[in-house]
Design a protein around this motif. Structure first.
Motif, mmCIF file in Angstrom:
data_model
loop_
_atom_site.group_PDB
_atom_site.id
_atom_site.type_symbol
_atom_site.label_atom_id
_atom_site.label_comp_id
_atom_site.label_asym_id
_atom_site.label_seq_id
_atom_site.Cartn_x
_atom_site.Cartn_y
_atom_site.Cartn_z
ATOM 1 N N LEU A 25 1.386 -1.329 0.118
ATOM 2 C CA LEU A 25 0.291 -0.010 -0.229
ATOM 3 C C LEU A 25 0.728 1.314 0.148
ATOM 4 C CD1 LEU A 25 -2.134 -1.121 2.557
ATOM 5 C CD2 LEU A 25 -2.666 -0.952 -0.033
ATOM 6 N N LYS A 26 0.638 1.861 -1.245
ATOM 7 C CA LYS A 26 1.323 3.616 -0.865
ATOM 8 C C LYS A 26 0.979 4.449 -0.761
ATOM 9 C CE LYS A 26 3.165 2.574 -5.689
ATOM 10 N NZ LYS A 26 2.557 3.304 -6.539
ATOM 11 N N PRO A 27 1.882 4.999 0.709
ATOM 12 C CA PRO A 27 0.402 6.192 1.564
ATOM 13 C C PRO A 27 -0.169 6.945 0.601
ATOM 14 C CG PRO A 27 3.232 6.470 1.797
ATOM 15 C CD PRO A 27 2.704 5.221 1.044
ATOM 16 N N LYS A 28 -1.812 7.436 1.181
ATOM 17 C CA LYS A 28 -1.941 8.499 0.258
ATOM 18 C C LYS A 28 -1.706 9.822 0.705
ATOM 19 C CE LYS A 28 -6.617 5.324 0.716
ATOM 20 N NZ LYS A 28 -8.019 5.789 0.807
ATOM 21 N N LYS A 29 -1.513 10.614 -0.630
ATOM 22 C CA LYS A 29 -1.590 11.774 -0.295
ATOM 23 C C LYS A 29 -2.835 12.809 0.667
ATOM 24 C CE LYS A 29 1.014 12.345 -4.204
ATOM 25 N NZ LYS A 29 1.531 13.555 -5.539
ATOM 26 N N ARG A 30 -2.512 13.256 2.012
ATOM 27 C CA ARG A 30 -3.005 13.924 2.684
ATOM 28 C C ARG A 30 -3.685 15.201 1.809
ATOM 29 N NH1 ARG A 30 -2.459 15.355 8.638
ATOM 30 N NH2 ARG A 30 -4.838 16.148 9.151
ATOM 31 N N ILE A 31 -4.691 15.789 1.699
ATOM 32 C CA ILE A 31 -5.040 16.600 1.620
ATOM 33 C C ILE A 31 -5.898 17.602 1.972
ATOM 34 C CG2 ILE A 31 -7.608 17.538 0.303
ATOM 35 C CD1 ILE A 31 -7.130 15.132 -1.624
ATOM 36 N N ILE A 32 -5.114 18.371 2.395
ATOM 37 C CA ILE A 32 -5.966 19.325 3.351
ATOM 38 C C ILE A 32 -6.983 20.346 2.538
ATOM 39 C CG2 ILE A 32 -4.753 21.403 4.678
ATOM 40 C CD1 ILE A 32 -2.572 20.116 4.521
#
Length: 157
Positions: A25-32
């Motif tokens: 699993l690739k770390p998800k990009k956190r959407i701010i």
């Protein structure tokens, strides 16, 4: 001899070692998300007013005032009644004392002798003449309710 790749299990499935890295699993990009500031809360206090309750309170206060006024007037009337009763007792006592004074101060036999000397006669010897006179009675005036009954009886006859 060539080395076999390490066997790894991901989620209960058999996967070759080289493929296992791909499935990690690739770390998800956190959407701010931008958040706007909240509006200042309204500091006004609102009180719900029930007109029927207000009318009830006003009527209750009016009845309380009337009850207090009635009580004050009743106390005044009781004081007046007591004063009048004291006056009546005083007058009755004075009447008894004056009757006693008059009876003691005059000799009734002497008064009777002087009256006979002047030509008066005793009550028992006086002629009695009885005259019956009829006085016509006025018809009683009608009260307000009798007038209303008469009026309504005429309207709906």
């Amino acid at each position: 001899m060539v080395k076999k790749p390490d066997i790894q299990y991901i989620d209960k499935f058999y996967v070759h070692g080289s493929e296992a890295r791909v499935l990690e699993l690739k770390p998800k990009k956190r959407i701010i998300k931008t958040v706007l500031p909240l509006t200042a809360p309204d500091h006004t206090v609102k009180i719900a007013v029930d007109p029927v309750a207000i009318c009830g309170i006003v009527v209750a206060v009016a009845m309380l005032v009337l009850m207090i006024m009635g009580t004050v007037r009743y106390a005044g009337v009781c004081r007046q009644y007591q004063a009048m009763m004291d006056y009546v007792v005083t007058v009755q006592n004075e009447n008894v004392s004056l009757n006693q004074t008059y009876e003691d101060g005059y000799d009734l036999a002497d008064i009777e002798a002087k009256a006979l000397a002047l030509g008066m006669i005793p009550k028992a010897e006086a002629q009695v003449i009885q005259v019956d006179a009829g006085v016509p009675q006025r018809a009683p005036e009608m009260t307000f309710w009798e007038e209303m009954r008469w009026l309504l009886g005429g309207l709906f006859a």
